[in-house]
Write a protein that holds these residues in place. Structure first.
Motif, PDB file in Angstrom:
ATOM      1  N   ARG A  15       0.887  -1.013   0.057  1.00 55.68           N
ATOM      2  CA  ARG A  15      -0.148   0.670   0.066  1.00 55.68           C
ATOM      3  C   ARG A  15       0.674   1.389  -0.186  1.00 55.68           C
ATOM      4  NH1 ARG A  15      -2.736  -3.196   4.383  1.00 55.68           N
ATOM      5  NH2 ARG A  15      -2.445  -1.831   5.446  1.00 55.68           N
ATOM      6  N   ILE A  16       1.838   1.343   0.495  1.00 52.69           N
ATOM      7  CA  ILE A  16       3.214   2.169   1.047  1.00 52.69           C
ATOM      8  C   ILE A  16       3.429   2.687  -0.849  1.00 52.69           C
ATOM      9  CG2 ILE A  16       5.048   2.920   1.824  1.00 52.69           C
ATOM     10  CD1 ILE A  16       4.319   1.860   4.403  1.00 52.69           C
ATOM     11  N   ASP A  17       3.491   1.606  -1.572  1.00 52.44           N
ATOM     12  CA  ASP A  17       4.550   1.213  -2.401  1.00 52.44           C
ATOM     13  C   ASP A  17       3.247   1.827  -3.554  1.00 52.44           C
ATOM     14  OD1 ASP A  17       6.919   0.600  -1.906  1.00 52.44           O
ATOM     15  OD2 ASP A  17       6.670  -1.530  -2.288  1.00 52.44           O
ATOM     16  N   LEU A  18       2.255   1.451  -2.744  1.00 53.24           N
ATOM     17  CA  LEU A  18       1.223   2.058  -4.145  1.00 53.24           C
ATOM     18  C   LEU A  18       1.480   3.990  -4.183  1.00 53.24           C
ATOM     19  CD1 LEU A  18      -1.666   0.908  -5.616  1.00 53.24           C
ATOM     20  CD2 LEU A  18      -2.063   2.573  -4.143  1.00 53.24           C
ATOM     21  N   GLU A  19       1.125   4.691  -2.667  1.00 56.60           N
ATOM     22  CA  GLU A  19       1.148   5.607  -2.787  1.00 56.60           C
ATOM     23  C   GLU A  19       2.295   6.333  -3.552  1.00 56.60           C
ATOM     24  OE1 GLU A  19      -1.576   7.164  -2.030  1.00 56.60           O
ATOM     25  OE2 GLU A  19      -2.509   5.514  -1.616  1.00 56.60           O
ATOM     26  N   VAL A  20       3.487   5.225  -3.153  1.00 60.45           N
ATOM     27  CA  VAL A  20       4.506   6.080  -3.505  1.00 60.45           C
ATOM     28  C   VAL A  20       5.013   6.576  -5.508  1.00 60.45           C
ATOM     29  CG1 VAL A  20       7.440   6.235  -4.389  1.00 60.45           C
ATOM     30  CG2 VAL A  20       6.047   5.853  -1.825  1.00 60.45           C
ATOM     31  N   MET A  21       4.065   5.365  -5.624  1.00 57.91           N
ATOM     32  CA  MET A  21       3.869   5.346  -7.400  1.00 57.91           C
ATOM     33  C   MET A  21       3.284   5.960  -7.798  1.00 57.91           C
ATOM     34  SD  MET A  21       4.899   1.148  -8.098  1.00 57.91           S
ATOM     35  CE  MET A  21       3.551   0.740  -7.335  1.00 57.91           C
ATOM     36  N   ARG A  22       1.687   6.528  -7.273  1.00 60.13           N
ATOM     37  CA  ARG A  22       0.579   7.053  -7.233  1.00 60.13           C
ATOM     38  C   ARG A  22       1.096   8.669  -7.660  1.00 60.13           C
ATOM     39  NH1 ARG A  22      -3.858   6.122  -4.236  1.00 60.13           N
ATOM     40  NH2 ARG A  22      -4.481   3.904  -5.662  1.00 60.13           N
ATOM     41  N   SER A  23       1.857   8.948  -6.397  1.00 62.06           N
ATOM     42  CA  SER A  23       2.896  10.161  -6.904  1.00 62.06           C
ATOM     43  C   SER A  23       4.195  10.551  -7.649  1.00 62.06           C
ATOM     44  CB  SER A  23       3.519  10.539  -5.177  1.00 62.06           C
ATOM     45  OG  SER A  23       2.624  10.610  -3.942  1.00 62.06           O
ATOM     46  N   ALA A  24       4.273   9.752  -8.165  1.00 65.01           N
ATOM     47  CA  ALA A  24       5.395   9.703  -8.949  1.00 65.01           C
ATOM     48  C   ALA A  24       4.592  10.007 -10.100  1.00 65.01           C
ATOM     49  CB  ALA A  24       6.265   8.181  -9.410  1.00 65.01           C
ATOM     50  N   LEU A  25       3.795   9.190 -10.849  1.00 66.10           N
ATOM     51  CA  LEU A  25       3.209   9.441 -11.195  1.00 66.10           C
ATOM     52  C   LEU A  25       2.095  11.124 -11.882  1.00 66.10           C
ATOM     53  CD1 LEU A  25       1.394   5.738 -12.045  1.00 66.10           C
ATOM     54  CD2 LEU A  25       2.389   6.764 -13.608  1.00 66.10           C
ATOM     55  N   ASP A  26       1.524  10.667 -10.199  1.00 58.38           N
ATOM     56  CA  ASP A  26       1.460  12.738 -10.596  1.00 58.38           C
ATOM     57  C   ASP A  26       1.867  13.660 -10.491  1.00 58.38           C
ATOM     58  OD1 ASP A  26      -1.432  11.755  -9.175  1.00 58.38           O
ATOM     59  OD2 ASP A  26      -0.955  12.302  -7.715  1.00 58.38           O
ATOM     60  N   GLU A  27       3.651  13.425 -10.379  1.00 56.92           N
ATOM     61  CA  GLU A  27       4.751  14.498 -10.430  1.00 56.92           C
ATOM     62  C   GLU A  27       5.396  14.459 -12.035  1.00 56.92           C
ATOM     63  OE1 GLU A  27       9.378  15.615  -9.516  1.00 56.92           O
ATOM     64  OE2 GLU A  27       7.889  13.916  -8.447  1.00 56.92           O
ATOM     65  N   ALA A  28       4.870  13.136 -12.677  1.00 54.06           N
ATOM     66  CA  ALA A  28       5.833  13.418 -14.036  1.00 54.06           C
ATOM     67  C   ALA A  28       4.796  13.574 -14.902  1.00 54.06           C
ATOM     68  CB  ALA A  28       5.598  11.489 -14.036  1.00 54.06           C
ATOM     69  N   GLN A  29       2.782  13.388 -14.887  1.00 49.85           N
ATOM     70  CA  GLN A  29       2.026  14.173 -15.544  1.00 49.85           C
ATOM     71  C   GLN A  29       2.303  15.512 -15.499  1.00 49.85           C
ATOM     72  OE1 GLN A  29      -0.021  11.410 -17.393  1.00 49.85           O
ATOM     73  NE2 GLN A  29      -0.024  13.082 -18.603  1.00 49.85           N
ATOM     74  N   PHE A  30       2.227  15.733 -14.092  1.00 51.43           N
ATOM     75  CA  PHE A  30       2.199  17.503 -13.454  1.00 51.43           C
ATOM     76  C   PHE A  30       3.565  17.895 -14.492  1.00 51.43           C
ATOM     77  CE2 PHE A  30       3.367  21.732 -11.362  1.00 51.43           C
ATOM     78  CZ  PHE A  30       2.498  21.864 -11.605  1.00 51.43           C
TER      79      PHE A  30
END
Length: 140
Positions: free
Chosen positions: A87-102
């Motif tokens: 679950r922690i990895d999932l949130e880290v990956m979600r944040s990485a995608l958000d940053e890359a998309q931004f």
């Protein structure tokens, strides 16, 4: 049992996630020690050490498509039971995608900040010169 199976699927996805994002930035991937990437579309092995990050229109489109694909796959795991670490990895990956998309859609540094390219070239030249690939006495 189901938790273990989902964690296994998630672990496989996590590895793909990391490798796909690294392959989008070959200069950084090489610096991180990831030198060869199996292209999911063609099945061919890509020598990342020979490439620069691709900021062409086609490269940016590919980046956007991959981010969307990874986000869709990641969303699938948000609805299943995962262990605490996953679950922690999932949130880290979600944040990485958000940053890359931004960065891709809003900041767009590649379009107005020339240091993106000078830093990329400098790093591409610098990293192989200082990276130790083998002991100094190897091959002598």
């Amino acid at each position: 049992m189901a938790l273990a199976a989902e964690n296994g699927k998630f672990s496989s996805f996590t590895e793909r996630f990391v490798h796909e994002l690294l392959a989008l930035a070959p200069v950084g991937a090489s610096a991180a020690g990831y030198h060869h990437h199996a292209d999911a579309q063609t099945g061919k092995t890509i020598q990342l050490d020979e490439l620069l990050d691709d900021y062409s229109d086609a490269g940016l489109r590919k980046r956007g498509e991959l981010l969307g694909e990874l986000r869709r796959e990641l969303t699938r795991f948000a609805t299943v039971k995962l262990g605490a670490a996953e679950r922690i990895d999932l949130e880290v990956m979600r944040s990485a995608l958000d940053e890359a998309q931004f960065d891709l859609d809003i900041i767009k540094a590649y379009g107005h900040n020339p240091t993106v390219y000078t830093d990329l070239l400098g790093y591409a030249i610098f990293e192989p010169m200082v990276h130790e690939y083998a002991p100094l006495d190897a091959g002598h």
